[in-house]
Design an enzyme around this catalytic site. Structure first.
Site, PDB file in Angstrom:
ATOM      1  N   LYS B 108       0.750  -1.303  -0.142  1.00 21.75           N
ATOM      2  CA  LYS B 108      -0.419   0.397   0.155  1.00 21.75           C
ATOM      3  C   LYS B 108       1.017   1.191  -0.087  1.00 21.75           C
ATOM      4  CE  LYS B 108      -2.269   1.612   3.950  1.00 21.75           C
ATOM      5  NZ  LYS B 108      -3.178   2.928   3.184  1.00 21.75           N
ATOM      6  N   ALA B 195      -8.673   5.902   4.501  1.00 23.03           N
ATOM      7  CA  ALA B 195      -9.020   7.222   5.198  1.00 23.03           C
ATOM      8  C   ALA B 195      -9.713   7.897   5.063  1.00 23.03           C
ATOM      9  CB  ALA B 195      -7.338   7.697   5.214  1.00 23.03           C
ATOM     10  N   GLY B 196     -10.241   8.388   7.032  1.00 25.69           N
ATOM     11  CA  GLY B 196     -11.245   9.547   6.819  1.00 25.69           C
ATOM     12  C   GLY B 196     -12.498   9.314   7.573  1.00 25.69           C
ATOM     13  N   ASN B 217      -8.787   2.103   9.747  1.00 26.98           N
ATOM     14  CA  ASN B 217      -8.592   1.985  11.226  1.00 26.98           C
ATOM     15  C   ASN B 217      -8.299   2.526  12.855  1.00 26.98           C
ATOM     16  OD1 ASN B 217      -6.076   1.016  12.858  1.00 26.98           O
ATOM     17  ND2 ASN B 217      -4.762   1.522  12.312  1.00 26.98           N
TER      18      ASN B 217
END
Lengths: 66, 292
Positions: B108, B195-196, B217
């Site tokens: 990644k 993300a976010g 995460n």
């Protein structure tokens, strides 16, 4: 002789091999990856690689991340 | 036939490069209170792919418990990242180290712009993608939500385009779903929002617009109850995917009665409410008097 390991200066016995160094750090060879002087060292080469004065060694392992 | 029995709705696995995943939820391994909680959250989430990072071994501390002891690699694919890399060279070196460590072609790729926003650096990201593809990596590339950049990354040979919904760890959700919808039209590769994400509805909303997966995460690891949030994310991912596959109804400004409009009993006489002429005149055109 002096080495730079993970950015820190360390004294090791002259003739120290990479395999010994990894073991001295308490790490199994299959749980680390290593660069010597910014060049990746294949795991199969640990046994034969003898470190030299002022070598810069990076020893990394897995940590949690996203 | 057996497959149909197991999965009557016929959802297909997600193919990313040479890998295949039944779960479209991708989960990180960072920021958990402890590895035991992480392992339990991964199980609850039913993820089949987790991200990991690479860092220097601490020279002065005993190793302690190791992350890998809490991940069942027979069930979960490891996706190493280049998180924390702010230049192409460091990202490339980190990718090579992770391949050696894990014996995986997966990476990644993150080439970040600055520490405050952690937004991807588009130029560095493209350059590093080209190089890693050349070296045989399967590059899952973290990028901004710019659709044209996504196209360039796909052309460079990435196997998945991973637009940020909003800044890493910010919990703001997907700020520009329109850009991601355009990206989905422009690239054929899997698009995985990375993300976010803050909460379950962010995952569902992303999946509903048709993204192929979501990676998160912090939203699980730092939730009040990580295990419960992992379950919520699992369900939201599945709910959003099904809603996308099912095809949502178009949005309309006015109501559209769900119950039959014919056959209503006789309505009460209309009350004349002062100041409600506008309503009255509108309704006066409805000869049946039925509520529609």
């Amino acid at each position: 002789m002096k080495l730079r390991i993970n950015g820190e200066e360390r004294d090791v016995v002259p003739g120290t091999g990479l395999e010994e160094l990894v073991a001295a750090l308490g790490m199994a060879p299959d749980r680390v990856a290593v660069e010597c002087n910014r060049v990746l060292v294949r795991r199969t080469e640990y046994e034969s690689l003898v470190l030299e004065e002022n070598d810069e060694v990076e020893v990394v392992t897995l940590v949690g991340g996203g | 036939m057996a497959e149909t029995m197991q999965d009557p709705l016929g959802s297909t696995p997600l193919e990313v490069g040479s890998f295949s995943f039944r779960s479209r939820l991708f989960v990180g391994t960072g920021k958990y209170a402890d590895f035991e909680t992480m392992r339990a959250a991964h199980v609850e989430s039913r993820t089949e792919c987790v991200t990991v990072a690479l860092r220097r071994v601490n020279l002065d501390r005993d190793a302690g418990p190791a992350l890998l002891d809490y991940i069942d690699r027979s069930k979960v694919t490891l996706l190493p990242n280049t998180a924390g890399c702010f230049d192409v060279k460091t990202a490339l070196r980190t990718a090579r180290l992770s391949r050696e460590l894990l014996d995986t072609p997966l990476i990644k790729l993150e080439v970040l712009g600055d520490e405050k926003t952690l937004l991807p650096d588009p130029v560095g990201t493209l350059e590093a993608t080209r190089q890693l593809v050349k070296e045989g990596f399967e590059v899952w590339v973290y990028t901004s939500d710019d659709p044209r950049l996504g196209v360039r990354l796909a052309e460079a040979g990435a196997v998945a385009v991973m637009p940020a919904g909003s800044p890493i760890g910010s919990g703001q959700g997907v700020l520009n779903p329109h850009a991601i919808r355009i990206l989905l039209e422009l690239v054929e590769l899997p698009v995985i929002v990375d993300a976010g994400v803050g909460t379950a509805s962010d995952v569902a909303a992303a999946m509903e617009i048709g993204v192929d997966g979501v990676l998160l995460n912090t939203a699980i690891a730092c939730a009040g109850e990580p295990l419960r949030m992992a379950a919520a994310m699992r369900d939201a991912c599945s709910a959003g995917r099904n809603a996308y596959l099912a095809g949502r109804i178009p949005k309309r400004l006015y109501a559209n009665a769900s119950s039959p409009t014919d056959g209503m009993i006789a309505p009460a006489p209309r009350r004349s409410v002062p100041g409600s002429q506008r309503t009255e005149s509108a309704e006066s055109t409805d000869k049946t008097g039925a509520r529609t």
